[in-house]
Scaffold this motif. Sequence first.
Motif, PDB file in Angstrom:
ATOM      1  N   LEU A 122      -6.660  33.678 -34.110  1.00 47.42           N
ATOM      2  CA  LEU A 122      -7.272  32.757 -35.067  1.00 47.42           C
ATOM      3  C   LEU A 122      -7.015  31.328 -34.616  1.00 47.42           C
ATOM      4  O   LEU A 122      -6.051  31.048 -33.905  1.00 47.42           O
ATOM      5  N   GLU A 123      -7.892  30.430 -35.036  1.00 50.57           N
ATOM      6  CA  GLU A 123      -7.712  29.025 -34.688  1.00 50.57           C
ATOM      7  C   GLU A 123      -7.920  28.125 -35.897  1.00 50.57           C
ATOM      8  O   GLU A 123      -8.826  28.351 -36.703  1.00 50.57           O
ATOM      9  N   LEU A 124      -7.055  27.120 -35.991  1.00 49.96           N
ATOM     10  CA  LEU A 124      -7.224  26.035 -36.952  1.00 49.96           C
ATOM     11  C   LEU A 124      -7.574  24.789 -36.141  1.00 49.96           C
ATOM     12  O   LEU A 124      -6.841  24.407 -35.226  1.00 49.96           O
ATOM     13  N   TYR A 125      -8.675  24.162 -36.489  1.00 47.52           N
ATOM     14  CA  TYR A 125      -9.233  23.133 -35.622  1.00 47.52           C
ATOM     15  C   TYR A 125      -8.764  21.732 -35.984  1.00 47.52           C
ATOM     16  O   TYR A 125      -8.397  21.438 -37.129  1.00 47.52           O
ATOM     17  N   ARG A 126      -8.824  20.881 -34.995  1.00 47.05           N
ATOM     18  CA  ARG A 126      -8.588  19.456 -35.173  1.00 47.05           C
ATOM     19  C   ARG A 126      -9.911  18.754 -35.438  1.00 47.05           C
ATOM     20  O   ARG A 126     -10.975  19.317 -35.192  1.00 47.05           O
ATOM     21  N   HIS A 127      -9.848  17.533 -35.898  1.00 48.85           N
ATOM     22  CA  HIS A 127     -11.040  16.700 -36.049  1.00 48.85           C
ATOM     23  C   HIS A 127     -10.960  15.539 -35.059  1.00 48.85           C
ATOM     24  O   HIS A 127      -9.920  14.880 -34.940  1.00 48.85           O
ATOM     25  N   TRP A 128     -12.075  15.309 -34.383  1.00 49.63           N
ATOM     26  CA  TRP A 128     -12.146  14.282 -33.350  1.00 49.63           C
ATOM     27  C   TRP A 128     -13.299  13.326 -33.643  1.00 49.63           C
ATOM     28  O   TRP A 128     -14.285  13.701 -34.271  1.00 49.63           O
ATOM     29  N   LYS A 129     -13.180  12.118 -33.130  1.00 44.49           N
ATOM     30  CA  LYS A 129     -14.271  11.150 -33.246  1.00 44.49           C
ATOM     31  C   LYS A 129     -14.272  10.275 -31.994  1.00 44.49           C
ATOM     32  O   LYS A 129     -13.211   9.822 -31.548  1.00 44.49           O
ATOM     33  N   ASP A 130     -15.477  10.061 -31.440  1.00 43.40           N
ATOM     34  CA  ASP A 130     -15.590   9.273 -30.219  1.00 43.40           C
ATOM     35  C   ASP A 130     -15.210   7.815 -30.471  1.00 43.40           C
ATOM     36  O   ASP A 130     -15.482   7.258 -31.539  1.00 43.40           O
ATOM     37  N   LYS A 131     -14.612   7.218 -29.444  1.00 38.51           N
ATOM     38  CA  LYS A 131     -14.237   5.806 -29.534  1.00 38.51           C
ATOM     39  C   LYS A 131     -15.500   4.948 -29.489  1.00 38.51           C
ATOM     40  O   LYS A 131     -16.299   5.050 -28.566  1.00 38.51           O
ATOM     41  N   MET A 132     -15.659   4.131 -30.509  1.00 43.09           N
ATOM     42  CA  MET A 132     -16.816   3.244 -30.609  1.00 43.09           C
ATOM     43  C   MET A 132     -16.348   1.800 -30.780  1.00 43.09           C
ATOM     44  O   MET A 132     -15.292   1.568 -31.346  1.00 43.09           O
ATOM     45  N   PRO A 133     -17.093   0.791 -30.326  1.00 52.06           N
ATOM     46  CA  PRO A 133     -18.359   0.914 -29.604  1.00 52.06           C
ATOM     47  C   PRO A 133     -18.139   1.389 -28.173  1.00 52.06           C
ATOM     48  O   PRO A 133     -17.033   1.278 -27.641  1.00 52.06           O
ATOM     49  N   ILE A 134     -19.213   1.888 -27.551  1.00 50.30           N
ATOM     50  CA  ILE A 134     -19.122   2.418 -26.201  1.00 50.30           C
ATOM     51  C   ILE A 134     -18.955   1.273 -25.206  1.00 50.30           C
ATOM     52  O   ILE A 134     -19.679   0.281 -25.258  1.00 50.30           O
ATOM     53  N   VAL A 135     -18.004   1.434 -24.298  1.00 53.50           N
ATOM     54  CA  VAL A 135     -17.711   0.408 -23.291  1.00 53.50           C
ATOM     55  C   VAL A 135     -18.727   0.519 -22.145  1.00 53.50           C
ATOM     56  O   VAL A 135     -19.196   1.607 -21.806  1.00 53.50           O
TER      57      VAL A 135
END
Length: 991
Positions: A167-180
């Motif tokens: 079984l897996e418990l997931y993490r939450h991710w978000k891209d670094k913005m603004p894009i370089v």
Amino acid sequence: MELKALLRTRTVMSFVLAVVCVLGPTLSALADTSGTLPKASSTSGGAEAASNSPKNLIPTYAEVLDGWKKNGAKDNHTGSMTLSAASVTGKSANANVTVESYDGKNNVLVWRAKGDEWIEYDLDVAQGGLYTVEMSYHPFVDSRDRKPIALSLSVDGVSPYLEAKSLELYRHWKDKMPIVKDDNGDEIRPAANDISSWQTWELRDMSGAYLDPLLWNLTPGKHKIRLAGSDPMALESLSFKAPVPVADYEAVKKEQPKNIAPVVADPIVIEAEQVGWKNDSSITLAFDNDIANSPYVRGKISYNTLDGSHWSSKNQEISWSFDVPAAGFYKIALRQQQSLVSNRSSFRTIMINGKVPFSELKAYRFPYATGWKGRELANEKGDAYQFYLEKGSNTISMRVTQAPVISAAAEMDKAIATLTKLSTDLRTLTGGVDDKNRTWDLKKDLPGFVEQLQELNDNLATTREQLITINGRSDALSQGLVTVSKDIETLLKYPDEIPYDAGRMNKMQGKLADLVKQLSSQPLQIDRIFIVPVQSSFPKMESTFTEKIEGSIINFFNSFRSKEVSEKTDDQVLNVWMNRGRDYVNLLQSMANESFTPQTGIKVKINLLKDDKLLLLMNAAGMAPDVGIGLPHDTPFDYAIRNGVYDLKQFPDFDEVYKQFAPGAWMPYFYDGGYYGVPETQTFSVMFYRKDILQNLGLSVPDTWEDMYRMLPVLQQNGMNFTPVEHSIFMQMHGLEYIKQDGSRTGLNTDKGFEAFKEWTDLQNKYGIDQRSDNFVQHFRDGSYPIGIADLNGYLQLTVAAPELNGVWGVAPIPGVKQADGSVARWTGGNGGDQFASSIFKHTKKPQESWEFLKWWMSEEVQEKYGLDLETLNGVTFRWYTSNVDSFVKLPWKEEDLQAILEQWRWFREVGKVPGSYYMERELTNAWTRTVIGGENYRTSLETAIKEVDREIQRKMQEFHFVDANGQLVRSLNLPVITKPWEGVDKYVKK
């Protein structure tokens, strides 16, 4: 005479094997169990016995659920129970758990797991029935701990089905913005930040194979719930609930609010790359130059879409937030591209505000179509679905699901298992010899074989029709099954000739395994999501014919803009060419700008080198770089003998750098007293084993080859086997040097050399190991190879492609040869194709600056950060096999696996190179073929190989003036000799 003797020996072996099969249960009971794997309580009990598979000891969820329902288990009850995670009633001795406050919540369980640990809870069930399990948890946000939390859940000491162990418990991710952006104005693909907080998740199988959360059958009364894992987290609660059915669209529509005034509002447009969160950091953004994509910047790279190829497997989920101006009914559409896999449909579970609104969205099909299309969420007739949304903030989420194709995949897995069984039966019949002089009557000699093969072919035809129905059209997968069926029909046409070419059965297994692997991919690329009132029209979602023509012209002229190596170098900066993908280049450039240049004042330009063969052309034209990184392991030597790269021993601090790496890793880069490359990455073989199968057979993990030989009969009597093995393992463990120290000829022409070669070929000739293996991961998954040797790439493949085996397989050093002092030597080389190096080119005007860059690049801190960021960006399959052990240990390895890898690392010794030594691999393979397949005497065969290799080495050594015209050695190459295991790993090995 020797061939006849060999055949007689194999005939006797076949008889003995048949006797062993009859006496199998007795022999199994007598097997050495002194070092057997400990049997965890989470895998004990009757569930394992319920399996109808001889190899996978625990049945699948589908099998168990079907049995539960047939026995009267109900899912329409009203039971509900919640356990506080702090109320632990039992734990393992090493469990590192405390009750404290964590991120705003009090009295929660903080589980700082450091190895395999478990905790238990008492659960009192009033209403028996089928329950889902929901967990409220918080992953630890740590720069080195980036993978999902892996768990197993057992009830009363039993894992009821295979999926409960992984079984897996997931993490939450978000891209670094603004894009370089880089110096050219191109965007650099952003990495993701871990934004995990407190979240809830209903436990699902981690492969995404089922539409609904997993269920557990709980009878009335008291139960022990055990969670086992090795990943740290905080845990608030476990909730057991009755499953909530999801009604179809028509039923849901009847329950929606009536007499709602039509909404008058502008379309809501969500840029797909602006995700609220994603549960996998490797779901990345992609640049697409279709002129209608948003945003679109002419002549520049703009990451304007969601990368469909990286959003295609397991339970990968993405969520977007949007604001609704007024409560009412809306319709939804996507600008999407679903042409990444020819003629294949992809499926997504679509959720609004965290819930699937109606059953049709549990596995919504996106059919194949060329180019970018506007796709409304609608029924099969094309009528758009209407969604009631409240005013304010809302979310839309999409999760990959494999559910529609999982039954077809299961049938294909069964076909592979059948082929494996038939291959084993055939090998037992023939003794592993394709004897052209023997006449067979297969129906008489092997009763039932032909009938099983015909039944298999019929089942594949049914599976093919099933795939076409699911997909909506024929595709490469269904056509692949046609190819396999034709192979079977060819065999059935002349069944008595099948024993003459038994290898065809293995080839068919490999084809089917590849098809199963392809089936798990569900890519979907998205540019924008549109949400509009039901009475309104969607904005234009596809480019017009004129726009397409305009876009084609723009893209044509932009294609002449070089994205690879610059045609001229800049004397003001250090020019580095990197033989890897653009993401690798951008990441290194960013790190160099952030730390190397500020520290040293040296400006660096990292250029993308798509093909290392360009080095030769550019070097000849006088346009070589200062530094080359990501170079294939044989490139530094090839340039060194032609005076094309720098001897790194000329730098006064070279010895300090040398000590950072295993001495055996330097061997390919040594030439004539100097070292011409720094080992950048390396991989080597380790042993993989199925804990559950070995435990069931009463077998321990072998420490030496003698241990391995003793366990082979037990494996084979149960229809299992061991992987074929490459020659380096046997040659090096016997203390052999492939090349004599002076470099003039091979070092295999000794008694030990012939003995090692005989042991290598005896694996097939004497011990019945398969001559070849098309797909180790598939054999390991289905249990036909419950133990085997593969390189570290196999580790990542198993992690990604075999999620159902999470927790039931392990890693160990390869078997070795016991020495006089009682130690076990495990010398082996690496996988040359995965060894890469960095070199300084001879004509550089900045040798000292180049050396400073190489030292920075291969330093502990930089290699650790590079590896972690690369894996965050692209996923676990991009694990960075750095040669720097201080960095390697800080990558997210499972601790017990890391210990096994480190033990093998100390015995790593790559084969040195001399002019002409490239003949070695080819001639040893030819010698093996002559001995194993052709039946030639092992000594005669190896002697032939030695003569061929020595002839080529002599010719090339003469060309480079180490040998004179008369064949006399003029000067020695003086190759390094490594006889002691590397002590550099000792500080990380736990005694």
